[in-house]
Design a protein around this motif. Structure first.
Motif, PDB file in Angstrom:
ATOM      1  N   VAL A 137       0.891  -1.071  -0.011  1.00 24.95           N
ATOM      2  CA  VAL A 137      -0.119   0.015   0.136  1.00 24.95           C
ATOM      3  C   VAL A 137       0.824   1.327  -0.086  1.00 24.95           C
ATOM      4  O   VAL A 137       1.368   1.625   1.162  1.00 24.95           O
ATOM      5  CB  VAL A 137      -0.883   0.029   1.158  1.00 24.95           C
ATOM      6  CG1 VAL A 137      -1.760   1.033   1.191  1.00 24.95           C
ATOM      7  CG2 VAL A 137      -1.676  -1.139   1.221  1.00 24.95           C
ATOM      8  N   LEU A 153      -1.088   6.260  -2.023  1.00 23.52           N
ATOM      9  CA  LEU A 153      -2.720   5.902  -2.366  1.00 23.52           C
ATOM     10  C   LEU A 153      -3.428   6.689  -1.409  1.00 23.52           C
ATOM     11  O   LEU A 153      -4.647   6.638  -1.601  1.00 23.52           O
ATOM     12  CB  LEU A 153      -2.843   4.358  -2.289  1.00 23.52           C
ATOM     13  CG  LEU A 153      -2.036   3.578  -3.610  1.00 23.52           C
ATOM     14  CD1 LEU A 153      -2.304   2.141  -3.269  1.00 23.52           C
ATOM     15  CD2 LEU A 153      -2.628   4.240  -4.549  1.00 23.52           C
ATOM     16  N   PHE A 154      -2.865   6.854  -0.077  1.00 20.37           N
ATOM     17  CA  PHE A 154      -3.675   7.360   0.955  1.00 20.37           C
ATOM     18  C   PHE A 154      -3.113   9.040   1.219  1.00 20.37           C
ATOM     19  O   PHE A 154      -3.606   9.450   2.471  1.00 20.37           O
ATOM     20  CB  PHE A 154      -3.037   6.625   2.327  1.00 20.37           C
ATOM     21  CG  PHE A 154      -3.666   5.323   2.283  1.00 20.37           C
ATOM     22  CD1 PHE A 154      -4.943   4.935   2.538  1.00 20.37           C
ATOM     23  CD2 PHE A 154      -2.817   4.286   2.036  1.00 20.37           C
ATOM     24  CE1 PHE A 154      -5.546   3.834   2.333  1.00 20.37           C
ATOM     25  CE2 PHE A 154      -3.218   2.917   1.803  1.00 20.37           C
ATOM     26  CZ  PHE A 154      -4.397   2.738   2.266  1.00 20.37           C
ATOM     27  N   GLN A 155      -2.448   9.643   0.191  1.00 21.62           N
ATOM     28  CA  GLN A 155      -2.110  10.786   0.307  1.00 21.62           C
ATOM     29  C   GLN A 155      -1.314  11.438   1.461  1.00 21.62           C
ATOM     30  O   GLN A 155      -1.536  12.378   1.904  1.00 21.62           O
ATOM     31  CB  GLN A 155      -3.424  11.677   0.038  1.00 21.62           C
ATOM     32  CG  GLN A 155      -3.949  11.469  -1.535  1.00 21.62           C
ATOM     33  CD  GLN A 155      -5.190  12.402  -1.627  1.00 21.62           C
ATOM     34  OE1 GLN A 155      -5.728  12.933  -0.454  1.00 21.62           O
ATOM     35  NE2 GLN A 155      -5.820  12.336  -2.676  1.00 21.62           N
ATOM     36  N   VAL A 189      -3.387   3.719   9.513  1.00 19.78           N
ATOM     37  CA  VAL A 189      -4.230   3.921   8.687  1.00 19.78           C
ATOM     38  C   VAL A 189      -5.598   3.641   9.021  1.00 19.78           C
ATOM     39  O   VAL A 189      -5.893   2.500   9.237  1.00 19.78           O
ATOM     40  CB  VAL A 189      -3.855   3.431   7.073  1.00 19.78           C
ATOM     41  CG1 VAL A 189      -4.814   3.841   6.045  1.00 19.78           C
ATOM     42  CG2 VAL A 189      -2.632   4.080   6.955  1.00 19.78           C
ATOM     43  N   GLU A 195      -8.335   3.059   7.258  1.00 17.87           N
ATOM     44  CA  GLU A 195      -9.162   1.667   6.542  1.00 17.87           C
ATOM     45  C   GLU A 195      -8.131   0.392   6.752  1.00 17.87           C
ATOM     46  O   GLU A 195      -8.911  -0.833   6.778  1.00 17.87           O
ATOM     47  CB  GLU A 195      -8.964   1.928   4.957  1.00 17.87           C
ATOM     48  CG  GLU A 195      -9.744   3.156   4.680  1.00 17.87           C
ATOM     49  CD  GLU A 195      -9.061   4.609   4.988  1.00 17.87           C
ATOM     50  OE1 GLU A 195      -7.939   4.721   5.272  1.00 17.87           O
ATOM     51  OE2 GLU A 195      -9.984   5.473   4.771  1.00 17.87           O
ATOM     52  N   ASP A 215     -13.451  10.117   0.036  1.00 14.67           N
ATOM     53  CA  ASP A 215     -12.248  10.041   0.265  1.00 14.67           C
ATOM     54  C   ASP A 215     -11.865   8.717   1.020  1.00 14.67           C
ATOM     55  O   ASP A 215     -11.138   7.893   0.622  1.00 14.67           O
ATOM     56  CB  ASP A 215     -11.538  10.939   1.205  1.00 14.67           C
ATOM     57  CG  ASP A 215     -11.258  12.122   0.563  1.00 14.67           C
ATOM     58  OD1 ASP A 215     -11.084  12.383  -0.700  1.00 14.67           O
ATOM     59  OD2 ASP A 215     -11.124  13.324   1.265  1.00 14.67           O
ATOM     60  N   ARG A 247     -10.029   5.466  -0.526  1.00 20.37           N
ATOM     61  CA  ARG A 247      -8.862   4.738   0.018  1.00 20.37           C
ATOM     62  C   ARG A 247      -9.630   3.241   0.346  1.00 20.37           C
ATOM     63  O   ARG A 247      -8.331   2.416   0.282  1.00 20.37           O
ATOM     64  CB  ARG A 247      -8.544   5.712   1.329  1.00 20.37           C
ATOM     65  CG  ARG A 247      -8.002   6.857   0.932  1.00 20.37           C
ATOM     66  CD  ARG A 247      -7.394   7.627   2.413  1.00 20.37           C
ATOM     67  NE  ARG A 247      -8.025   7.367   3.480  1.00 20.37           N
ATOM     68  CZ  ARG A 247      -8.753   8.680   3.846  1.00 20.37           C
ATOM     69  NH1 ARG A 247      -8.912   9.616   3.084  1.00 20.37           N
ATOM     70  NH2 ARG A 247      -9.446   8.191   5.250  1.00 20.37           N
ATOM     71  N   TRP A 248     -10.537   3.064   0.794  1.00 19.72           N
ATOM     72  CA  TRP A 248     -10.773   1.711   1.055  1.00 19.72           C
ATOM     73  C   TRP A 248     -10.865   0.744  -0.272  1.00 19.72           C
ATOM     74  O   TRP A 248     -10.415  -0.376  -0.099  1.00 19.72           O
ATOM     75  CB  TRP A 248     -12.495   1.653   1.761  1.00 19.72           C
ATOM     76  CG  TRP A 248     -13.069   0.261   1.869  1.00 19.72           C
ATOM     77  CD1 TRP A 248     -13.979  -0.218   1.409  1.00 19.72           C
ATOM     78  CD2 TRP A 248     -12.716  -0.287   3.085  1.00 19.72           C
ATOM     79  NE1 TRP A 248     -14.317  -1.496   1.993  1.00 19.72           N
ATOM     80  CE2 TRP A 248     -13.378  -1.663   3.038  1.00 19.72           C
ATOM     81  CE3 TRP A 248     -11.921  -0.193   4.264  1.00 19.72           C
ATOM     82  CZ2 TRP A 248     -13.374  -2.556   4.266  1.00 19.72           C
ATOM     83  CZ3 TRP A 248     -11.559  -1.203   5.164  1.00 19.72           C
ATOM     84  CH2 TRP A 248     -12.536  -2.446   5.030  1.00 19.72           C
ATOM     85  N   PHE A 297      -8.621   1.313  -2.717  1.00 22.18           N
ATOM     86  CA  PHE A 297      -7.445   1.120  -3.036  1.00 22.18           C
ATOM     87  C   PHE A 297      -6.846  -0.057  -2.100  1.00 22.18           C
ATOM     88  O   PHE A 297      -5.975  -1.025  -2.471  1.00 22.18           O
ATOM     89  CB  PHE A 297      -6.596   2.425  -2.777  1.00 22.18           C
ATOM     90  CG  PHE A 297      -6.493   3.432  -3.926  1.00 22.18           C
ATOM     91  CD1 PHE A 297      -6.215   2.608  -5.391  1.00 22.18           C
ATOM     92  CD2 PHE A 297      -6.898   4.786  -3.693  1.00 22.18           C
ATOM     93  CE1 PHE A 297      -6.338   3.545  -6.358  1.00 22.18           C
ATOM     94  CE2 PHE A 297      -6.814   5.513  -4.821  1.00 22.18           C
ATOM     95  CZ  PHE A 297      -6.599   5.044  -6.097  1.00 22.18           C
ATOM     96  N   LEU A 298      -7.237   0.079  -0.680  1.00 22.93           N
ATOM     97  CA  LEU A 298      -6.903  -0.938   0.131  1.00 22.93           C
ATOM     98  C   LEU A 298      -7.259  -2.409  -0.154  1.00 22.93           C
ATOM     99  O   LEU A 298      -6.450  -3.538  -0.173  1.00 22.93           O
ATOM    100  CB  LEU A 298      -7.224  -0.848   1.523  1.00 22.93           C
ATOM    101  CG  LEU A 298      -6.880  -1.825   2.785  1.00 22.93           C
ATOM    102  CD1 LEU A 298      -5.360  -1.993   2.699  1.00 22.93           C
ATOM    103  CD2 LEU A 298      -7.584  -1.292   4.161  1.00 22.93           C
TER     104      LEU A 298
END
Length: 123
Positions: A30, A34-36, A48, A50, A98, A102-103, A105-106
């Motif tokens: 990760v 991806l989480f900025q 994080v 998520e 947001d 992010r969820w 992407f995870l």
């Protein structure tokens, strides 16, 4: 589909084992962007929201878990990190999108890691 999976103790055991291996062996790729945010170490990644939600979700995942318990887990995180902090309609939309991005992407990273490590539970 989830209810059928939760009724099979061996499938749940393998899935939990595979997911814990992803976390403990660092197979979950990760990237910080991806989480900025940039992570200096794996401890920061563990914080994080998520990822915490996913780990809580996995901890609830046992043989014959009531699917409502799993949904309540995700719902409580949405309430705590999206609904409660919201002061306006625009802020709600931003926080919700947001979190969802992010969820997603995870979960994509989890799918990728499970595919690349040929885990028995994937699929």
């Amino acid at each position: 589909t989830m209810r059928i999976l939760l009724q099979d103790d061996s499938k749940v055991t393998v899935l939990r084992s595979d997911l814990h291996a992803l976390f403990s062996k660092g197979l979950l790729d990760v990237p910080g962007n991806l989480f900025q945010m940039k992570f200096r170490n794996s401890e920061e990644l563990q914080n994080v929201t998520e990822l915490k939600c996913l780990k809580d979700f996995v901890s609830l995942l046992t043989f014959s878990t009531d699917i409502r318990a799993l949904l309540n887990c995700v719902s409580s995180y949405l309430d705590a990190f999206v609904i409660q902090p919201t002061r306006s309609k625009e802020e709600f939309r931003k926080l919700a999108s947001d979190f969802q991005l992010r969820w997603n992407f995870l979960l994509s990273a989890v799918s990728k890691a499970m595919t690349l490590s040929y885990t028995d539970s994937f699929g």
